[in-house]
Design a protein around this motif. Structure first.
Motif, PDB file in Angstrom:
ATOM      1  N   ARG A 450       0.943  -1.157   0.064  1.00 24.78           N
ATOM      2  CA  ARG A 450      -0.041  -0.099  -0.033  1.00 24.78           C
ATOM      3  C   ARG A 450       0.794   1.212   0.082  1.00 24.78           C
ATOM      4  N   LEU A 451       0.462   2.151  -0.783  1.00 17.81           N
ATOM      5  CA  LEU A 451       1.201   3.425  -0.695  1.00 17.81           C
ATOM      6  C   LEU A 451       0.017   4.398  -0.268  1.00 17.81           C
ATOM      7  N   ASP A 452       0.061   4.892   0.932  1.00 20.97           N
ATOM      8  CA  ASP A 452      -0.825   5.979   1.532  1.00 20.97           C
ATOM      9  C   ASP A 452      -0.378   7.060   1.947  1.00 20.97           C
ATOM     10  N   PRO A 453      -1.283   8.045   2.104  1.00 15.13           N
ATOM     11  CA  PRO A 453      -0.807   9.411   2.478  1.00 15.13           C
ATOM     12  C   PRO A 453      -0.716   9.425   3.917  1.00 15.13           C
ATOM     13  N   LEU A 454       0.079  10.303   4.505  1.00  8.76           N
ATOM     14  CA  LEU A 454      -0.036  10.785   5.883  1.00  8.76           C
ATOM     15  C   LEU A 454      -0.157  12.060   5.766  1.00  8.76           C
ATOM     16  N   MET A 455      -1.170  12.839   6.317  1.00 15.18           N
ATOM     17  CA  MET A 455      -1.608  13.929   6.394  1.00 15.18           C
ATOM     18  C   MET A 455      -0.988  14.904   7.596  1.00 15.18           C
ATOM     19  N   ARG A 456      -0.298  16.246   7.074  1.00 13.62           N
ATOM     20  CA  ARG A 456       0.463  17.159   8.248  1.00 13.62           C
ATOM     21  C   ARG A 456      -0.723  17.174   9.383  1.00 13.62           C
ATOM     22  N   SER A 457      -0.029  17.295  10.737  1.00 11.72           N
ATOM     23  CA  SER A 457      -0.523  17.484  11.887  1.00 11.72           C
ATOM     24  C   SER A 457      -1.161  18.828  12.250  1.00 11.72           C
ATOM     25  N   SER A 458      -0.483  19.812  11.426  1.00  8.83           N
ATOM     26  CA  SER A 458      -0.812  21.267  11.532  1.00  8.83           C
ATOM     27  C   SER A 458      -1.193  21.715  10.475  1.00  8.83           C
ATOM     28  N   PRO A 459      -2.012  23.120  10.345  1.00 11.26           N
ATOM     29  CA  PRO A 459      -2.445  23.540   9.252  1.00 11.26           C
ATOM     30  C   PRO A 459      -1.446  23.983   8.376  1.00 11.26           C
ATOM     31  N   ASP A 460      -1.851  23.817   7.066  1.00 15.65           N
ATOM     32  CA  ASP A 460      -0.760  23.924   5.787  1.00 15.65           C
ATOM     33  C   ASP A 460      -1.059  25.200   5.316  1.00 15.65           C
ATOM     34  N   PRO A 461      -0.178  26.428   5.443  1.00 12.86           N
ATOM     35  CA  PRO A 461      -0.322  27.423   4.678  1.00 12.86           C
ATOM     36  C   PRO A 461       0.087  27.486   3.068  1.00 12.86           C
ATOM     37  N   GLY A 462       0.631  26.543   2.760  1.00 10.87           N
ATOM     38  CA  GLY A 462       0.921  26.239   1.362  1.00 10.87           C
ATOM     39  C   GLY A 462       1.860  27.194   0.692  1.00 10.87           C
ATOM     40  N   MET A 463       2.919  27.607   1.856  1.00 10.35           N
ATOM     41  CA  MET A 463       4.403  28.197   1.376  1.00 10.35           C
ATOM     42  C   MET A 463       5.214  27.830   1.936  1.00 10.35           C
ATOM     43  N   LEU A 502       5.700  39.041  13.632  1.00 11.44           N
ATOM     44  CA  LEU A 502       6.133  37.702  13.142  1.00 11.44           C
ATOM     45  C   LEU A 502       7.726  37.998  13.216  1.00 11.44           C
ATOM     46  N   ARG A 503       8.554  36.966  14.228  1.00 11.14           N
ATOM     47  CA  ARG A 503       9.920  37.431  14.341  1.00 11.14           C
ATOM     48  C   ARG A 503      10.850  36.135  13.620  1.00 11.14           C
ATOM     49  N   ARG A 504      10.092  34.989  13.498  1.00 16.62           N
ATOM     50  CA  ARG A 504      10.747  33.706  13.069  1.00 16.62           C
ATOM     51  C   ARG A 504       9.706  32.923  12.530  1.00 16.62           C
ATOM     52  N   MET A 505      10.382  32.342  11.434  1.00 20.46           N
ATOM     53  CA  MET A 505       9.406  31.278  10.629  1.00 20.46           C
ATOM     54  C   MET A 505       8.804  30.333  11.379  1.00 20.46           C
ATOM     55  N   THR A 506       9.711  29.863  12.698  1.00 19.43           N
ATOM     56  CA  THR A 506       8.902  28.919  13.464  1.00 19.43           C
ATOM     57  C   THR A 506       7.675  29.053  14.342  1.00 19.43           C
ATOM     58  N   ASP A 507       7.438  30.470  14.414  1.00 18.75           N
ATOM     59  CA  ASP A 507       6.376  30.886  14.849  1.00 18.75           C
ATOM     60  C   ASP A 507       4.972  30.488  14.075  1.00 18.75           C
ATOM     61  N   ILE A 508       4.960  30.590  12.995  1.00 22.56           N
ATOM     62  CA  ILE A 508       4.017  30.360  11.904  1.00 22.56           C
ATOM     63  C   ILE A 508       3.002  29.254  12.445  1.00 22.56           C
ATOM     64  N   PRO A 509       3.484  27.960  12.749  1.00 22.06           N
ATOM     65  CA  PRO A 509       2.333  27.071  12.947  1.00 22.06           C
ATOM     66  C   PRO A 509       1.459  27.287  14.084  1.00 22.06           C
ATOM     67  N   GLY A 510       1.998  28.033  15.385  1.00 26.92           N
ATOM     68  CA  GLY A 510       1.091  28.285  16.091  1.00 26.92           C
ATOM     69  C   GLY A 510       0.098  29.453  15.950  1.00 26.92           C
ATOM     70  N   LEU A 511       0.545  30.261  15.152  1.00 24.48           N
ATOM     71  CA  LEU A 511      -0.357  31.527  14.783  1.00 24.48           C
ATOM     72  C   LEU A 511      -1.423  31.078  13.856  1.00 24.48           C
ATOM     73  N   LEU A 512      -1.155  30.046  13.074  1.00 22.97           N
ATOM     74  CA  LEU A 512      -2.099  29.587  12.148  1.00 22.97           C
ATOM     75  C   LEU A 512      -3.364  28.925  12.841  1.00 22.97           C
TER      76      LEU A 512
END
Length: 565
Positions: A450-463, A502-512
């Motif tokens: 089987r080749l199955d997709p595993l979805m992301r655990s956090s919202p995806d901003p598409g960038m 926004l100071r650093r890109m690692t802050d993005i997941p929490g803010l989304l």
């Protein structure tokens, strides 16, 4: 050897990181021409090695001879008489890769495509190499010794022979009674794994079993392994390979296995691409790019089998092989460019795309290494359904074209496929020429996988973002994704998300997290603007696994496939 071209490398001022080169020959005509290669065989992009050259002089009988530059990498001279000539120049060597030249007070790692000139009319003449090195250094070249230096049968053999010098750790090992040399440059912090040298031998012997022959390089194979803090790559040669690898990665089990796979990959290249070569690359044209769709076979087939060599060598197991192959197939599935660029075009366009990739390249391009490996997998499955295998096809093509140094075309591969089933020849044409045409799901099902997709655990901003100088910038926008819908583009600076600076890109997941749409303040060309982004779900990766519902026929085919040979 009076007819030989004599080339001398002077490394005795390593602190200047400059190699002094002299080239001597006896001209047979008064019109002389010479050129520096613009690319390194095995690395398919124009590198313009001449950019590192300076202080070029041509002399005859102790006096200067005028010459003219006719292209950036080519020169000509009209001689007053036919006296011996000496061409001298200096080359800056400050680029430590497997395809370029580097010199420092501890090490010389030299790719002769970046140092040697091709003299017109002398390409197929012997070339004699000598090297002057700092005191205490040893010099290693995979060529036959001749007097105080080495002799190459022709210019191709010279360029194909990397030079390494310094205080190196030299080991010797045997593969099927053939003597090989291992040059180790650098040491892992914890030392080499206890079974490292045995594992290298096992992988090399497994490669020979795959191909059904002893190593074509026989007793002249030289494997060079340079450990770096960060680095990964290899370049194959007729009689060896040069590898770069991260000592940090080596400390991890998967990193160690990946090193063995890299060694197997380059070792297999003795057969596939060095001697079994696409017709367009036989012989090489050092003066310009050479377009060949056959690179998918040279690298894709090799990339497929390198994943299996540790299994064939008894250094991994079936679940590990399945996981490694799944990672490779996942990368293909996650590359949007597979829907835009065909596999044959990926190979043809390597010169201007694969080796010059940008952050957004994956949206319109796909690697012929990875898509080639996925194609190899599909071919292997379909051939095994017809009581054959991809390894058998590779061995047969080696026998018909590799042993005799005949260049192969697509038609030669299709003819072998047609012997098993004419429809396979047509399938290959489709898979090569039509984007996103591989039947990956069907082929995995046929093996009871089987080749199955595993979805992301956090919202995806598409960038994709990057931190740069205290700012958060957009590097890539996924076509059709949330950021594209919000009209964001690469190099936009994200200033605030949900009213928070926004100071650093690692802050993005929490803010989304939270309700959508998400207000974003951004800057473009220094002007502030606002947009709203609605994150969505996206596939994080694809997992290749056993199908518990597989039937006996699928399991039998899977067991056969796991045999590799």
């Amino acid at each position: 050897m009076s007819s030989a071209v004599r080339i001398h490398l002077d490394l005795r001022e390593p602190e200047r990181q400059t190699v002094r080169v002299s080239l001597s020959w006896s001209p047979e005509t008064v019109h002389q021409s010479w050129q520096m290669p613009v690319w390194t065989p095995g690395s398919y992009t124009v590198r313009d090695h001449v950019q590192h050259l300076h202080s070029l002089r041509l002399e005859s009988e102790g006096g200067p001879v005028p010459f003219r530059r006719v292209t950036p990498s080519r020169w000509q001279a009209d001689l007053p008489h036919l006296a011996p000539l000496t061409l001298s120049y200096a080359v800056e060597a400050r680029n430590l890769t497997v395809r370029t030249c580097h010199l420092d007070p501890d090490l010389a790692s030299l790719c002769l495509a970046g140092l040697a000139m091709e003299v017109e009319g002398c390409r197929w003449s012997p070339h004699q190499l000598t090297v002057s090195a700092p005191k205490g250094w040893s010099v290693h070249v995979p060529l036959d010794h001749c007097g105080e230096g080495w002799i190459a049968a022709d210019f191709d053999a010279l360029v194909d022979s990397p030079v390494h010098a310094g205080s190196l750790d030299v080991r010797h090992f045997r593969v099927l009674d053939h003597q090989h040399q291992l040059l180790l440059i650098g040491t892992p912090p914890g030392g080499w794994p206890p079974r490292f040298f045995d594992d290298v031998i096992a992988v090399c012997e497994a490669t020979c079993r795959l191909m059904g022959t002893p190593p074509p390089a026989a007793d002249r194979y030289q494997l060079v392994l340079i450990l770096l803090e960060n680095g990964y790559g290899g370049l194959e040669h007729d009689h060896g390979a040069v590898l770069h690898y991260s000592w940090a990665a080596l400390e991890k089990p998967e990193g160690y296995r990946q090193l063995l796979q890299l060694i197997g990959h380059e070792y297999l290249h003795q057969w596939n691409v060095r001697r079994l070569r696409p017709a367009e690359l036989r012989p090489y044209n050092y003066g310009s790019a050479v377009i060949s769709e056959g690179l998918w076979f040279a690298e894709g087939i090799t990339s497929y089998f390198d994943l299996a060599l540790t299994l064939l060598a008894g250094r991994s197991d079936r679940p590990t092989f399945l996981a490694d192959l799944g990672d490779e197939l996942s990368r293909v599935q996650l590359t949007p460019g597979r829907r835009v660029q065909s596999l044959s075009d990926s190979a043809r366009e390597a010169w201007v795309k694969l080796y010059k990739a940008t952050a957004t390249s994956r949206d319109t391009q796909v690697s012929y290494y990875r898509l080639g490996a996925a194609t190899a997998f599909c071919l292997d499955v379909r051939l095994r359904q017809r009581n054959s295998s991809l390894s058998s096809l590779l061995r047969r093509l080696w026998g018909s074209h590799g042993r005799s140094a005949r260049g192969f075309h697509r038609g030669d591969i299709q003819a072998l496929l047609a012997e098993s089933d004419p429809t396979l020849s047509d399938d290959l044409a489709t898979w090569l020429d039509q984007p996103d045409s591989l039947p990956l799901e069907a082929c995995t099902q046929e093996l009871g996988l089987r080749l199955d997709p595993l979805m992301r655990s956090s919202p995806d901003p598409g960038m994709t973002l990057r931190d740069e100088g205290g700012a958060v910038l957009v590097s890539r926008v996924r076509p059709g994704g949330p950021a594209a819908t919000a009209a964001l583009v690469p190099d936009d600076e994200l200033i605030a998300v949900r009213g928070r600076r926004l100071r650093r890109m690692t802050d993005i997941p929490g803010l989304l997290k939270g309700s959508a749409p998400v207000p974003i303040v951004y800057a473009r060309r220094g002007c502030l603007a606002e947009t709203h982004l609605i994150p969505d779900e996206a596939v994080d990766r694809w997992l290749l696994s056993w199908d518990p519902g597989s039937n006996a026929s699928q399991r039998a085919l899977r067991d056969q496939w796991f045999q590799i040979l």
